[in-house]
Design an enzyme around this catalytic site. Structure first.
Site, PDB file in Angstrom:
ATOM      1  N   CYS A 275      22.027   4.741 -24.020  1.00 23.92           N
ATOM      2  CA  CYS A 275      23.185   5.377 -23.392  1.00 23.92           C
ATOM      3  C   CYS A 275      23.273   4.985 -21.914  1.00 23.92           C
ATOM      4  O   CYS A 275      23.648   3.867 -21.608  1.00 23.92           O
ATOM      5  CB  CYS A 275      23.163   6.888 -23.623  1.00 23.92           C
ATOM      6  SG  CYS A 275      24.758   7.690 -23.314  1.00 23.92           S
TER       7      CYS A 275
ATOM      8  N   HIS B  68      21.738   8.029 -28.850  1.00 26.98           N
ATOM      9  CA  HIS B  68      20.484   8.690 -28.475  1.00 26.98           C
ATOM     10  C   HIS B  68      19.560   8.863 -29.680  1.00 26.98           C
ATOM     11  O   HIS B  68      19.511   9.946 -30.263  1.00 26.98           O
ATOM     12  CB  HIS B  68      20.776  10.079 -27.896  1.00 26.98           C
ATOM     13  CG  HIS B  68      21.460  10.069 -26.582  1.00 26.98           C
ATOM     14  ND1 HIS B  68      20.776  10.060 -25.390  1.00 26.98           N
ATOM     15  CD2 HIS B  68      22.776  10.059 -26.260  1.00 26.98           C
ATOM     16  CE1 HIS B  68      21.637  10.057 -24.389  1.00 26.98           C
ATOM     17  NE2 HIS B  68      22.855  10.055 -24.892  1.00 26.98           N
TER      18      HIS B  68
ATOM     19  N   GLU C  82      16.510   9.380 -29.624  1.00 30.77           N
ATOM     20  CA  GLU C  82      15.497  10.377 -29.269  1.00 30.77           C
ATOM     21  C   GLU C  82      15.944  11.798 -29.596  1.00 30.77           C
ATOM     22  O   GLU C  82      15.128  12.719 -29.609  1.00 30.77           O
ATOM     23  CB  GLU C  82      15.133  10.253 -27.780  1.00 30.77           C
ATOM     24  CG  GLU C  82      16.148  10.782 -26.797  1.00 30.77           C
ATOM     25  CD  GLU C  82      17.330   9.861 -26.510  1.00 30.77           C
ATOM     26  OE1 GLU C  82      18.118  10.201 -25.604  1.00 30.77           O
ATOM     27  OE2 GLU C  82      17.490   8.819 -27.183  1.00 30.77           O
TER      28      GLU C  82
END
EC number: 4.3.3.6
Length: 189
Positions: free
Chosen positions: A80, A172, A174
């Site tokens: 990002c 993302h 994560e």
């Protein structure tokens, strides 16, 4: 053991460190100081706010040492805002940061916070299973140089690409339970 740093200045730092801790033979590390750059084998630049990350890179005197290491072949992955930090050009912003990856990025390409979304994709190069993707005020790539491999498009926009030792994703990984992209990056090291 591969020591993978996560740029620890601003953004989704702990989430990346958590994902890396679940991968065998990977030692996660939060990188904050230029003296630590030579101690890592690879680096993740997390999502967050690209303007703040760029300013902190400068304030902590990390810009040139990181640029030197990446240009020398250290694997780096920008998620990002990290994608924006890696880009050589940004369509809708005059600021530049590391300028190491031959991509032109549209900052907030998918719009504001209200336009955030999730989806699932198949990407055999990264995983044999469907991969969940989370887009939050996400950028996308509007143009790549011939030496950049487009890995994934969503809504016809480039959202994942790779150039040699550099990986950039608009989304993302994560923020999901999936480790596919973190494993893929670890294999680049």
């Amino acid at each position: 053991m591969k020591k993978i740093g996560v740029l620890g200045l601003q953004g989704a730092i702990s989430e990346h460190l958590d994902k890396l801790s679940k991968i065998p033979n990977v030692e996660p590390f939060s990188l904050k100081y230029k003296e630590e750059i030579d101690t890592i084998d690879g680096l993740i630049i997390p999502g967050g706010e690209s303007t703040a990350i760029g300013r902190l890179l400068s304030d902590f005197n990390l810009t040139e040492p990181l640029k030197t290491r990446v240009n020398a072949g250290m694997p780096v992955w920008g998620t990002c805002a990290g994608m924006i930090i890696l880009a050589k050009t940004i369509t809708n912003d005059r600021r530049r940061h590391l300028e190491v990856m031959d991509i032109n990025v549209m900052r907030n390409g998918y719009g504001r916070q209200l336009n955030s979304f999730t989806t699932e994709v198949s990407l055999a190069k990264v995983s044999s299973d469907k991969i969940p993707l989370v887009f939050i005020r996400a950028p996308y790539v509007v143009e790549v140089a011939p030496n950049v491999e487009v890995l994934l498009r969503v809504d016809e926009n480039i959202v994942a690409c790779r150039q040699d030792n550099m990986l950039a994703t608009s989304f993302h990984p994560e923020l999901t339970e999936d480790l596919s992209f973190h494993r893929y990056f670890a294999e680049m090291i």
